[in-house]
Design a protein around this motif. Structure first.
Motif, PDB file in Angstrom:
ATOM      1  N   UNK A   1     -10.098  66.834 -71.469  1.00  0.00           N
ATOM      2  CA  UNK A   1     -11.068  67.928 -71.467  1.00  0.00           C
ATOM      3  C   UNK A   1     -11.724  68.072 -70.098  1.00  0.00           C
ATOM      4  N   UNK A   2     -12.067  66.940 -69.497  1.00  0.00           N
ATOM      5  CA  UNK A   2     -12.730  66.970 -68.187  1.00  0.00           C
ATOM      6  C   UNK A   2     -11.824  67.564 -67.114  1.00  0.00           C
ATOM      7  N   UNK A   3     -10.532  67.384 -67.261  1.00  0.00           N
ATOM      8  CA  UNK A   3      -9.583  67.900 -66.274  1.00  0.00           C
ATOM      9  C   UNK A   3      -9.651  69.421 -66.183  1.00  0.00           C
ATOM     10  N   UNK A   4      -9.979  70.078 -67.274  1.00  0.00           N
ATOM     11  CA  UNK A   4      -9.958  71.540 -67.319  1.00  0.00           C
ATOM     12  C   UNK A   4     -11.363  72.143 -67.440  1.00  0.00           C
ATOM     13  N   UNK A   5     -12.385  71.331 -67.315  1.00  0.00           N
ATOM     14  CA  UNK A   5     -13.770  71.774 -67.469  1.00  0.00           C
ATOM     15  C   UNK A   5     -14.428  71.866 -66.091  1.00  0.00           C
ATOM     16  N   UNK A   6     -14.743  73.065 -65.638  1.00  0.00           N
ATOM     17  CA  UNK A   6     -15.325  73.239 -64.307  1.00  0.00           C
ATOM     18  C   UNK A   6     -16.703  72.602 -64.172  1.00  0.00           C
ATOM     19  N   UNK A   7     -17.359  72.410 -65.300  1.00  0.00           N
ATOM     20  CA  UNK A   7     -18.706  71.816 -65.246  1.00  0.00           C
ATOM     21  C   UNK A   7     -18.662  70.336 -64.885  1.00  0.00           C
ATOM     22  N   UNK A   8     -17.555  69.687 -65.201  1.00  0.00           N
ATOM     23  CA  UNK A   8     -17.378  68.263 -64.871  1.00  0.00           C
ATOM     24  C   UNK A   8     -16.731  68.179 -63.496  1.00  0.00           C
ATOM     25  N   UNK A   9     -17.426  67.554 -62.559  1.00  0.00           N
ATOM     26  CA  UNK A   9     -16.894  67.485 -61.187  1.00  0.00           C
ATOM     27  C   UNK A   9     -16.508  66.065 -60.782  1.00  0.00           C
ATOM     28  N   UNK A  10     -16.784  65.084 -61.627  1.00  0.00           N
ATOM     29  CA  UNK A  10     -16.386  63.694 -61.337  1.00  0.00           C
ATOM     30  C   UNK A  10     -16.471  62.895 -62.629  1.00  0.00           C
ATOM     31  N   UNK A  11     -15.737  61.785 -62.652  1.00  0.00           N
ATOM     32  CA  UNK A  11     -15.765  60.879 -63.800  1.00  0.00           C
ATOM     33  C   UNK A  11     -16.080  59.469 -63.307  1.00  0.00           C
ATOM     34  N   UNK A  12     -16.988  58.814 -64.012  1.00  0.00           N
ATOM     35  CA  UNK A  12     -17.277  57.398 -63.764  1.00  0.00           C
ATOM     36  C   UNK A  12     -16.846  56.621 -64.996  1.00  0.00           C
ATOM     37  N   UNK A  13     -15.894  55.713 -64.823  1.00  0.00           N
ATOM     38  CA  UNK A  13     -15.397  54.877 -65.926  1.00  0.00           C
ATOM     39  C   UNK A  13     -15.992  53.486 -65.757  1.00  0.00           C
ATOM     40  N   UNK A  14     -16.910  53.147 -66.631  1.00  0.00           N
ATOM     41  CA  UNK A  14     -17.564  51.836 -66.604  1.00  0.00           C
ATOM     42  C   UNK A  14     -16.867  50.923 -67.604  1.00  0.00           C
ATOM     43  N   UNK A  15     -16.182  49.910 -67.094  1.00  0.00           N
ATOM     44  CA  UNK A  15     -15.386  49.008 -67.935  1.00  0.00           C
ATOM     45  C   UNK A  15     -16.137  47.744 -68.341  1.00  0.00           C
ATOM     46  N   UNK A  16     -17.417  47.700 -68.098  1.00  0.00           N
ATOM     47  CA  UNK A  16     -18.197  46.482 -68.308  1.00  0.00           C
ATOM     48  C   UNK A  16     -18.056  45.925 -69.715  1.00  0.00           C
ATOM     49  N   UNK A  17     -18.098  46.775 -70.732  1.00  0.00           N
ATOM     50  CA  UNK A  17     -18.172  46.309 -72.123  1.00  0.00           C
ATOM     51  C   UNK A  17     -16.947  46.646 -72.949  1.00  0.00           C
ATOM     52  N   UNK A  18     -15.868  47.061 -72.307  1.00  0.00           N
ATOM     53  CA  UNK A  18     -14.643  47.386 -73.038  1.00  0.00           C
ATOM     54  C   UNK A  18     -13.698  46.193 -73.024  1.00  0.00           C
ATOM     55  N   UNK A  19     -13.177  45.839 -74.184  1.00  0.00           N
ATOM     56  CA  UNK A  19     -12.201  44.745 -74.253  1.00  0.00           C
ATOM     57  C   UNK A  19     -11.119  45.094 -75.270  1.00  0.00           C
ATOM     58  N   UNK A  20     -10.116  44.215 -75.387  1.00  0.00           N
ATOM     59  CA  UNK A  20      -9.013  44.484 -76.304  1.00  0.00           C
ATOM     60  C   UNK A  20      -7.994  45.456 -75.745  1.00  0.00           C
ATOM     61  N   UNK A  21      -7.994  45.668 -74.420  1.00  0.00           N
ATOM     62  CA  UNK A  21      -7.018  46.573 -73.800  1.00  0.00           C
ATOM     63  C   UNK A  21      -5.650  45.887 -73.807  1.00  0.00           C
ATOM     64  N   UNK A  22      -4.666  46.542 -74.374  1.00  0.00           N
ATOM     65  CA  UNK A  22      -3.348  45.915 -74.488  1.00  0.00           C
ATOM     66  C   UNK A  22      -2.294  46.782 -73.821  1.00  0.00           C
ATOM     67  N   UNK A  23      -1.106  46.217 -73.652  1.00  0.00           N
ATOM     68  CA  UNK A  23      -0.008  46.937 -73.010  1.00  0.00           C
ATOM     69  C   UNK A  23       0.382  48.185 -73.799  1.00  0.00           C
ATOM     70  N   UNK A  24       0.198  48.145 -75.110  1.00  0.00           N
ATOM     71  CA  UNK A  24       0.546  49.274 -75.939  1.00  0.00           C
ATOM     72  C   UNK A  24      -0.319  50.501 -75.688  1.00  0.00           C
ATOM     73  N   UNK A  25      -1.465  50.316 -75.034  1.00  0.00           N
ATOM     74  CA  UNK A  25      -2.363  51.439 -74.744  1.00  0.00           C
ATOM     75  C   UNK A  25      -2.003  52.145 -73.434  1.00  0.00           C
ATOM     76  N   UNK A  26      -1.153  51.524 -72.633  1.00  0.00           N
ATOM     77  CA  UNK A  26      -0.929  52.016 -71.274  1.00  0.00           C
ATOM     78  C   UNK A  26      -0.332  53.420 -71.231  1.00  0.00           C
ATOM     79  N   UNK A  27       0.619  53.712 -72.089  1.00  0.00           N
ATOM     80  CA  UNK A  27       1.278  55.022 -72.042  1.00  0.00           C
ATOM     81  C   UNK A  27       0.291  56.145 -72.318  1.00  0.00           C
ATOM     82  N   UNK A  28      -0.592  55.955 -73.309  1.00  0.00           N
ATOM     83  CA  UNK A  28      -1.582  56.989 -73.633  1.00  0.00           C
ATOM     84  C   UNK A  28      -2.572  57.161 -72.492  1.00  0.00           C
ATOM     85  N   UNK A  29      -3.023  56.029 -71.923  1.00  0.00           N
ATOM     86  CA  UNK A  29      -3.966  56.091 -70.808  1.00  0.00           C
ATOM     87  C   UNK A  29      -3.338  56.763 -69.597  1.00  0.00           C
ATOM     88  N   UNK A  30      -2.095  56.413 -69.304  1.00  0.00           N
ATOM     89  CA  UNK A  30      -1.416  56.965 -68.134  1.00  0.00           C
ATOM     90  C   UNK A  30      -1.313  58.487 -68.224  1.00  0.00           C
TER      91      UNK A  30
END
Length: 606
Positions: A103-132
């Protein structure tokens, strides 16, 4: 004169009745509270902002700051979420993150993204394709992406590699190792404790059988694992190098010669990562926000607006279409009975979901998302038959999307699908069968003086933990397992349209990465969940207008309350090696035969 005894008993029973009423009232109001809370939590209207659609100002920063365990499967209604909340950690839906990025990619109101990974866990290899896929779509908008974390590991650094600026806390580190598997072996228990494991297998590389018969990996299994892990690592290094526009050799050198990098930085792990070009900035989270203009130099809020991704997603309401793609999740060990954990796939429930898809006219196709190392033979076959019925008899295509692992019994099921998508990071294959059961006869006799005996009219006695397997029984089990293996090969041959001889060469319990499986025609295409959904929609001609419908079986309230009392036991088996042992004991195959491979890359924990 009053009867004192009668007065005493009268008062005593009045007191008991009062206590009874108080307890009943407490239970009533407690259940009423749970009912109201459940209605509020699962009522879509209760989640809408009070002021309508969330307002997004011009020149806003989208803050993606998930807190909890990353998951693909939405939480079902579980009463113990309220009763024992400490046993059910907060979950973060992968789709919430990817949707926000798209959504942010096509929303002119959003001009930058900050991804804070401080509290995210459980990231696995199976998630990579969707994230990519989501990150690439966002990057095409040429908007900057800032990423921050106190430290980076395999999964979190994969996310960070897409960033234009990668911030690392000055006290942090980057660790991109982790392509390995560690297992416990129980082959020495007979000598030490008198516990013998009766193991019979079909497939020379069926590593699960070795866990109970050997004291370490056999040469063949070790070579098979090394081939898979090297392929996964090479894919990972190439991906992050391409994202960072840096040579793969640079990342390879940092990982393989980390000690040298650390020495050059005088033991400063954050500086070592900066020197190697893995991060762009060493700074605190507050400093990162200053760079974005969210905070001023005194760390106070500035005039630049930002919006949290959970609020942002509310502005994009998804309309339900008459044309739907049904989504079924198959997670965890495959069993013929319900388990006490959420990460389990019981065949009766999954069969019911396939029946729902068959009976629902709005569902035109089904995507089966698999993250499982298999389990019981009969349960796997029962699920496969339901898949085949929906696809071949009902005429609704079933497309498989493989996540972390889709091996053994899970591949048994997947092989009959109309089309299979696999992530490059998926572990699949493991076409083989095993039987493993402990024999504690010697333990009981040597340590407790307990012996066993049995009498039978037919002369045949069912196998038991309390006596050794006879040669006749071993031959019987071997014949049956060889037959089951032949059935497995035949199902794969028919489902994949491959010659039986080819399948025999690919089988033997060997595992493969998604890339290797694609080359060997065990899967059709490399891609993620979104690719599988698009393919399903195109196949049935509804690609212009469709919506997704998650299919799941709502568990009975009584079952969930009981499960909540048993949830604590799973904490004892959180380590990957003990989890393997625990999962096997949870399976209850009618014959004791399994198509199971518990191997998976350790996912990023807290």
């Amino acid at each position: 004169m009053k009867d004192k005894k009668g007065g005493f008993f009268s008062a005593f029973f009045r007191g008991l009745n009062l206590i009874r009423l108080i307890i009943l009232n407490l239970i009533f109001f407690f259940l009423l509270f749970l009912f109201i809370a459940a209605i509020y939590k699962y009522n879509p209207d209760s989640k809408k902002p009070k002021t309508g659609i969330t307002a997004v100002s011009a020149d806003s920063v989208l803050l993606i700051n998930p807190a909890g365990q990353l998951t693909e499967k939405p939480d079902e209604f579980l009463w113990h979420n309220y009763l024992f909340s400490e046993n059910t950690p907060d979950s973060v839906l992968l789709s919430d993150i990817t949707d926000a990025l798209v959504h942010a990619a096509h929303d002119r109101r959003i001009t930058a993204v900050l991804f804070d990974l401080t509290s995210l866990y459980g990231i696995s290899l199976g998630h990579f394709s969707e994230l990519k896929a989501a990150f690439q779509e966002y990057k095409e908008s040429n908007k900057p992406l800032y990423v921050f974390a106190p430290e980076y590991r395999l999964g979190s650094y994969y996310i960070a590699s897409f960033g234009d600026r990668i911030f690392l806390d000055p006290m942090g580190a980057v660790d991109i190792s982790g392509f390995y598997s560690e297992a416990l072996f129980y082959g020495g228990m007979e000598k030490k404790l008198g516990i013998q494991w009766n193991v019979i297998q079909a497939g020379a590389y069926k590593s699960m059988a070795e866990t109970y018969s050997n004291t370490g990996f056999s040469d063949g299994v070790r070579q098979n694992y090394q081939s898979v892990f090297r392929n996964l690592r090479q894919t990972y290094i190439q991906d992050i190098a391409a994202n960072r526009a840096v040579s793969a050799e640079q990342f390879d050198a940092f990982s393989l010669r980390y000690l040298d990098a650390l020495r050059a930085a005088n033991g400063d792990s954050a500086q070592a990562a900066l020197n190697a070009g893995l991060v762009t900035d060493l700074a605190t989270y507050e400093d990162c926000c200053v760079e974005l203009g969210i905070l001023d130099e005194t760390y106070r809020m500035s005039d630049r607006d930002y919006i949290v991704y959970t609020d942002y997603n509310r502005a994009f309401k998804k309309k339900e279409s008459e044309n739907q793609i049904g989504i079924i999740h198959l997670n965890g060990a495959i069993s013929s009975h319900s388990n006490t954990t959420n990460e389990a796939a019981d065949s009766p429930s999954l069969i019911e979901l396939f029946d729902q898809a068959a009976d629902d006219d709005s569902i035109k196709a089904v995507v089966l998302r698999i993250d499982s190392g298999g389990g019981e033979v009969n349960a796997s076959e029962d699920i496969r038959r339901s898949l085949e019925r929906l696809s071949k008899k009902i005429g609704k295509p079933v497309i498989v999307s493989m996540s972390d692992i889709a091996a053994s019994g899970a591949y048994w099921i997947a092989s009959s699908a109309d089309y299979i998508f696999s992530s490059p990071y998926t572990i699949t294959g493991s076409i083989g069968v095993l039987s493993a059961a402990p024999n504690i006869q010697q333990l009981l006799q040597d340590y407790f003086g307990i012996t066993s005996d049995a009498v039978s009219a037919e002369g045949r006695i069912p196998s038991s933990f309390f006596r050794s397997m006879t040669e006749e029984e071993r031959q019987q089990y071997t014949l049956e397992i060889d037959h089951t293996y032949a059935v497995f090969l035949d199902k794969v041959s028919q489902g994949r349209g491959l010659p039986l001889k080819t399948v025999e060469e690919l089988a033997q319990g060997k595992i493969y990465t998604g890339i290797q499986a694609k080359e060997l025609q065990l899967v059709d295409e490399l891609g993620g969940f979104a690719d599988a959904v698009r393919y399903a929609a195109t196949k049935v001609g509804i690609q212009e207008n469709y919506s997704l419908k998650l299919l799941y079986k709502a568990p009975p309230v009584t079952d969930e309350i009981l499960k909540s009392l048993l949830t604590a036991q799973t904490r004892l088996y959180s380590a990957s090696d003990l989890q393997t042992f625990h999962e096997l004991l949870q399976l209850r195959s009618r014959k004791g035969f399994y198509v199971y491979t518990p191997l998976r890359i350790p996912r990023e924990e807290r």
